[in-house]
Design an enzyme around this catalytic site. Structure first.
Site, PDB file in Angstrom:
ATOM      1  N   LEU A   1       1.027  -1.022   0.118  1.00 29.01           N
ATOM      2  CA  LEU A   1       0.170   0.049   0.134  1.00 29.01           C
ATOM      3  C   LEU A   1       1.006   0.498  -0.127  1.00 29.01           C
ATOM      4  O   LEU A   1       1.868   1.286   0.800  1.00 29.01           O
ATOM      5  CB  LEU A   1      -0.608   0.758   1.766  1.00 29.01           C
ATOM      6  CG  LEU A   1      -1.895  -0.643   1.529  1.00 29.01           C
ATOM      7  CD1 LEU A   1      -2.546  -0.928   3.195  1.00 29.01           C
ATOM      8  CD2 LEU A   1      -3.100  -0.704   0.221  1.00 29.01           C
ATOM      9  N   ASP A   2       0.969   2.219  -0.867  1.00 27.45           N
ATOM     10  CA  ASP A   2       1.600   3.512  -0.557  1.00 27.45           C
ATOM     11  C   ASP A   2       1.476   4.044   0.049  1.00 27.45           C
ATOM     12  O   ASP A   2       0.930   3.775   1.534  1.00 27.45           O
ATOM     13  CB  ASP A   2       0.763   4.896  -1.729  1.00 27.45           C
ATOM     14  CG  ASP A   2       0.644   4.149  -3.202  1.00 27.45           C
ATOM     15  OD1 ASP A   2       1.032   3.478  -3.846  1.00 27.45           O
ATOM     16  OD2 ASP A   2      -0.602   4.341  -3.248  1.00 27.45           O
ATOM     17  N   TYR A   3       2.093   4.837   0.557  1.00 28.48           N
ATOM     18  CA  TYR A   3       2.733   5.614   1.964  1.00 28.48           C
ATOM     19  C   TYR A   3       2.086   6.549   2.328  1.00 28.48           C
ATOM     20  O   TYR A   3       1.714   6.415   4.261  1.00 28.48           O
ATOM     21  CB  TYR A   3       4.175   6.400   1.291  1.00 28.48           C
ATOM     22  CG  TYR A   3       4.635   7.057   3.069  1.00 28.48           C
ATOM     23  CD1 TYR A   3       5.550   6.725   3.808  1.00 28.48           C
ATOM     24  CD2 TYR A   3       4.211   8.428   2.910  1.00 28.48           C
ATOM     25  CE1 TYR A   3       6.254   6.904   5.045  1.00 28.48           C
ATOM     26  CE2 TYR A   3       4.269   9.151   4.097  1.00 28.48           C
ATOM     27  CZ  TYR A   3       5.618   8.461   4.573  1.00 28.48           C
ATOM     28  OH  TYR A   3       5.750   9.847   5.527  1.00 28.48           O
TER      29      TYR A   3
END
Length: 238
Positions: A101-103
């Site tokens: 999952l993105d930052y």
């Protein structure tokens, strides 16, 4: 007795397909003998080496983390930012995230030491449904949103959603909250897709992964999957 490539994959070293190549290439030893036959079976008492490194016999484990925003989906970060395993400090096994999952994206992230299970869930042909809730800047109309189903080109990739649902519209703030369902997960999939149609994402959360939900969890919480959940996740990804 289990197939050698399956045991290697379950150890978390690599996927089953890559394990098969390592066996064929003569890179695997069982009880100090090179094994190149793919049908070979081993027991829990056999000593296995892959590229000269002995396999540590860990029982497979499966965890679900409610990843908070501002956390990297990896095991380490050269910039000193928080990583997902910081939240699972008491877990003794060498686990790693399934996908990412993105930052700035929160929500369900699965972690395991079972390479075969991870490969099963990540493979695009298996199409496990993932449901996201996102807040976008602007208020897209039906024509805009239908483009998500037909597909949006971004950097020569076609990005598509299985479906969408409008959750809330705030005309005063000029924002919309959408539920978007994917059965694939390309890099920054939803953010890129929404940018392409002109409605950038300001907040994004993965709320469901297959049959798993965030019910009863807060950001930073984690729990083990029970055997029934693991079995069902295998079934939905076949």
């Amino acid at each position: 007795m289990e197939r050698l490539q399956k045991v290697i994959a379950q150890s978390g070293v690599t996927s089953r397909r890559k394990a098969e190549k390592l066996i064929a290439d003569g890179k695997v030893k069982v009880n100090n003998k090179v094994v190149t036959e793919l049908g070979s079976k081993v027991s829990g008492n056999d000593e296995i080496e892959v590229n000269g490194i002995k396999l540590e016999k860990e029982a497979p484990v499966y965890y679900m983390l409610y990843k908070p925003r501002g956390v990297i989906s990896s095991l380490s970060d050269d910039k000193g930012r928080k990583v997902v395993t910081d939240f699972l400090g008491e877990v003794p096994e060498r686990i790693y995230p399934i996908g990412r999952l993105d930052y700035d994206t929160s929500g369900i992230l699965l972690l395991t030491n079972d390479g075969e299970f991870a490969n099963l869930l990540m493979h695009p042909s298996h199409g496990v449904e993932k449901v996201y809730v996102c807040k976008v800047k602007g208020i897209p109309d039906k024509k805009d949103l239908n483009r998500l189903r037909t597909g949006v080109k971004s950097n020569n990739e076609l990005l598509k959603a299985v479906g969408y649902k409008i959750m809330r519209v705030d005309r005063a703030k000029n924002t919309m909250i959408l539920e978007i369902t994917l059965n694939e997960g390309k890099n920054r999939h939803i953010r890129r897709m929404m940018e392409e149609i002109g409605f950038p994402v300001s907040k994004l959360k993965r709320e469901r992964y297959g049959l798993l939900t965030l019910d009863g969890m807060q950001p930073g919480d984690y729990r083990m999957l029970n055997p029934k959940e693991v079995k069902k996740m295998r079934q939905v990804s076949h």
